[in-house]
Scaffold this active site. Structure first.
Site, PDB file in Angstrom:
ATOM      1  N   ASP A 164       4.687   4.439  -0.482  1.00  0.00           N
ATOM      2  CA  ASP A 164       4.289   5.815  -0.780  1.00  0.00           C
ATOM      3  C   ASP A 164       5.303   6.555  -1.643  1.00  0.00           C
ATOM      4  O   ASP A 164       5.465   7.765  -1.519  1.00  0.00           O
ATOM      5  CB  ASP A 164       4.046   6.613   0.524  1.00  0.00           C
ATOM      6  CG  ASP A 164       2.942   6.014   1.354  1.00  0.00           C
ATOM      7  OD1 ASP A 164       1.989   5.486   0.767  1.00  0.00           O
ATOM      8  OD2 ASP A 164       3.029   6.069   2.593  1.00  0.00           O
ATOM      9  N   HIS A 182      -2.799   4.156  -3.636  1.00  0.00           N
ATOM     10  CA  HIS A 182      -2.101   4.629  -4.829  1.00  0.00           C
ATOM     11  C   HIS A 182      -2.932   5.711  -5.510  1.00  0.00           C
ATOM     12  O   HIS A 182      -4.012   5.455  -6.018  1.00  0.00           O
ATOM     13  CB  HIS A 182      -1.825   3.457  -5.784  1.00  0.00           C
ATOM     14  CG  HIS A 182      -0.932   2.411  -5.179  1.00  0.00           C
ATOM     15  ND1 HIS A 182      -0.631   1.230  -5.786  1.00  0.00           N
ATOM     16  CD2 HIS A 182      -0.263   2.400  -4.003  1.00  0.00           C
ATOM     17  CE1 HIS A 182       0.188   0.528  -5.013  1.00  0.00           C
ATOM     18  NE2 HIS A 182       0.416   1.220  -3.915  1.00  0.00           N
ATOM     19  N   GLN A 201       3.255  -1.175  -1.293  1.00  0.00           N
ATOM     20  CA  GLN A 201       4.242  -0.940  -0.233  1.00  0.00           C
ATOM     21  C   GLN A 201       5.632  -0.761  -0.879  1.00  0.00           C
ATOM     22  O   GLN A 201       5.697  -0.357  -2.029  1.00  0.00           O
ATOM     23  CB  GLN A 201       4.248  -2.075   0.798  1.00  0.00           C
ATOM     24  CG  GLN A 201       2.974  -2.153   1.643  1.00  0.00           C
ATOM     25  CD  GLN A 201       1.811  -2.832   0.955  1.00  0.00           C
ATOM     26  OE1 GLN A 201       1.929  -3.931   0.458  1.00  0.00           O
ATOM     27  NE2 GLN A 201       0.675  -2.176   0.913  1.00  0.00           N
TER      28      GLN A 201
HETATM   29  P1  IMO Z   1       1.586   1.888  -0.585  1.00  0.00           P
HETATM   30  O1  IMO Z   1       1.294   0.754  -1.536  1.00  0.00           O
HETATM   31  C1  IMO Z   1       3.324   3.089   3.179  1.00  0.00           C
HETATM   32  C2  IMO Z   1       3.021   0.277   6.519  1.00  0.00           C
HETATM   33  C3  IMO Z   1       2.167   0.643   7.711  1.00  0.00           C
HETATM   34  C4  IMO Z   1       2.917  -0.062   8.822  1.00  0.00           C
HETATM   35  C5  IMO Z   1       3.382  -1.345   8.147  1.00  0.00           C
HETATM   36  C6  IMO Z   1       2.485  -2.542   8.401  1.00  0.00           C
HETATM   37  O2  IMO Z   1       0.609   2.991  -0.653  1.00  0.00           O
HETATM   38  O3  IMO Z   1       3.005   2.325  -0.731  1.00  0.00           O
HETATM   39  P2  IMO Z   1       0.081  -3.254   7.515  1.00  0.00           P
HETATM   40  O4  IMO Z   1      -1.243  -2.557   7.613  1.00  0.00           O
HETATM   41  O5  IMO Z   1       0.524  -3.512   6.099  1.00  0.00           O
HETATM   42  O6  IMO Z   1       0.152  -4.478   8.371  1.00  0.00           O
HETATM   43  O7  IMO Z   1       1.133  -2.209   8.157  1.00  0.00           O
HETATM   44  O8  IMO Z   1       3.414  -1.063   6.749  1.00  0.00           O
HETATM   45  N1  IMO Z   1       2.337   0.314   5.221  1.00  0.00           N
HETATM   46  C7  IMO Z   1       2.545   1.256   4.286  1.00  0.00           C
HETATM   47  N2  IMO Z   1       3.309   2.364   4.305  1.00  0.00           N
HETATM   48  N3  IMO Z   1       2.656   2.790   2.056  1.00  0.00           N
HETATM   49  C8  IMO Z   1       1.909   1.657   2.005  1.00  0.00           C
HETATM   50  O9  IMO Z   1       1.350   1.223   0.866  1.00  0.00           O
HETATM   51  C9  IMO Z   1       1.788   0.850   3.169  1.00  0.00           C
HETATM   52  N4  IMO Z   1       1.137  -0.286   3.462  1.00  0.00           N
HETATM   53  C10 IMO Z   1       1.490  -0.615   4.723  1.00  0.00           C
HETATM   54  O10 IMO Z   1       2.121   2.032   7.902  1.00  0.00           O
HETATM   55  O11 IMO Z   1       4.056   0.669   9.177  1.00  0.00           O
HETATM   56 MG    MG Z   2       0.539   4.987  -0.644  1.00  0.00          MG
END
Ligand code: IMO
Ligand code: MG
Length: 426
Positions: free
Chosen positions: A16, A44, A227
């Site tokens: 994020d 995104h 992520q």
């Molecule tokens: P973007 O690409 C922030 C976090 C989840 C959880 C951990 C595992 O938008 O930055 P999962 O569903 O992947 O098994 O969850 O990872 N998480 C994210 N946090 N931005 C994301 O994606 C995330 N994708 C997964 O909140 O803590």
């Molecule tokens: Mg995000």
């Protein structure tokens, strides 16, 4: 704007960081954009012409009509989400014909993966991860167990149906016996796939080969991370991580291109830190300031709507991400959110058992006591900022401090959500 032919855009914190806006910005100058890992756990956000799109699986550059979007083999796909995402783009008047390419090797997320993800979290006593419940972990587990089903399997529908029925049987047994929930019928899912099969088949290709050939021709390609570094399966704050490798070094292995094809890597980070879900977070603010950042920054997960935890900028994390990913340049996002605070801090390393530590250590994350540097707070109207020299003295001091302490050069500073609000240093 982009000198190199291949540029990787990587989240330097816990996801994020605002990667969507940055990827979208650079895609104006690129020919292709490749998502190399993760699935619909990503969110995104791209804001343009008063429109807003949240990309989950598709590459964030697709609003540019000239651009090709690739989903590489390291990604996992929820076909229902994919279909909706494509519909959403069409509804916004974006023509995606012959512009989306999906690697035949991508594994599929099925309804039982999502159910297992959900139930497992509910029943966990000790380590709750706070996943997005999109089926990410269970799908990658099947992939590595070598029982997964890939999008390329759709080519032979009767074999696909057979494999899937078998998998529904096995997973329903698990759901009923272990999680004590009713079984899921495969019928409606198989109908959905059958109805849309031709369309999905039209997207499937060998992305490894396509991207290789584009780069050979001198085309410019953006590699879009999902992520962030601290959610990486190996180098993140395990077990509070996602189930894929998010770092720059994994791009070649997940796309299937030689590693020396990645010419440049940039790190994206927020002017503060956020985290959604469970896990350690040394600079977290559970006070009024944290609340201020959460509210002003509208810090809600773009995928799950959960409130994000907020805290001060942490140089130790950026040093770690810099070393792991090899970036020298940073893009700082959401600087405007820090405006108006009457206190401003940056963490510069930590104290652990009386010793000073410069770089974040995931293994010790729960025990790292941040060392803070107090800076002069700022209160600037960022609407008036058109170039780097328009930043107030205090803002420049904040940015210069980040450069000095992380050893990274700030390439650009992003303000708010809109595509055009990004200020380059040079
Ligand atoms: P973007 O690409 C922030 C976090 C989840 C959880 C951990 C595992 O938008 O930055 P999962 O569903 O992947 O098994 O969850 O990872 N998480 C994210 N946090 N931005 C994301 O994606 C995330 N994708 C997964 O909140 O803590
Ligand atoms: Mg995000």
């Amino acid at each position: 704007m982009i000198k190199s032919n291949s540029l990787a855009i990587i989240g330097a914190q816990w996801g994020d960081e605002g990667k969507g806006k940055i990827v979208d910005f650079f895609c104006k100058y690129a020919d292709g954009c490749v998502r190399f890992q993760g699935g619909p756990n990503a969110g995104h956000t791209v804001v343009f012409d008063d429109k807003r799109v949240i990309f989950h699986q598709l590459p964030s550059g697709l609003t540019h009509s000239h651009l090709k979007g690739y989903i590489a083999s390291g990604c996992i796909i929820d076909l229902e989400v994919l279909k909706n995402e494509i519909e959403e783009l069409k509804n916004l008047g974006i023509d995606i014909k012959n512009r989306i390419f999906v690697d035949y090797r991508c594994h599929l997320i099925f309804p039982f993966h999502k159910e297992i993800d959900k139930k497992r979290e509910e029943l966990k006593k000790g380590v709750k991860i706070g996943t997005t419940q999109k089926g990410i972990g269970p799908c990658y587990e099947d992939k590595y167990q070598r029982i997964g089903i890939r999008i390329g399997d759709l080519k032979d529908f009767s074999l696909f149906s057979e494999k899937l029925k078998q998998e529904f049987l096995r997973k329903n047994y698990l759901l009923m016996e272990i999680y004590e929930v009713p079984p899921i019928s495969e019928k409606s899912y198989l109908n959905f796939v059958k109805e849309n099969r031709e369309f999905f088949l039209s997207l499937i290709t060998d992305v490894s080969k396509e991207v290789y050939e584009e780069l050979k021709k001198g085309k410019k390609i953006i590699f879009e991370g999902a992520q962030g570094t601290l959610l990486d399966i190996n180098f993140g704050t395990y077990p509070y991580v996602t189930s894929s490798s998010t770092i720059a070094g994994s791009i070649s292995g997940q796309v299937g291109i030689p590693f020396n094809f990645i010419e440049e890597v940039i790190g994206v980070c927020k002017a503060y830190t956020t985290r959604v879900g469970e896990g350690p977070f040394p600079t977290e603010l559970t006070n009024e300031i944290g609340k201020y950042l959460q509210e002003k920054g509208k810090e809600f997960g773009a995928t799950t709507g959960r409130k994000r935890r907020c805290g001060w900028f942490d140089c130790g994390i950026i040093r770690y991400a810099k070393r792991i990913n090899g970036f020298e340049k940073l893009i700082i996002t959401k600087i405007d959110i820090l405006s108006g605070l009457n206190e401003l801090k940056i963490a510069n390393g930590y104290i652990y058992e009386g010793n000073e530590i410069d770089e974040f250590i995931p293994e010790l994350a729960y025990h790292l006591e941040p060392k803070y540097l107090e800076l002069k707070p700022f209160n600037q109207d960022f609407n008036k900022v058109k170039s780097y020299k328009d930043f107030d003295e205090e803002v420049l001091e904040f940015l210069n401090t980040i450069e000095r302490l992380t050893g990274c050069e700030i390439w650009a500073v992003s303000i708010g959500e809109k595509r055009e609000d990004i200020i380059f240093k040079y």
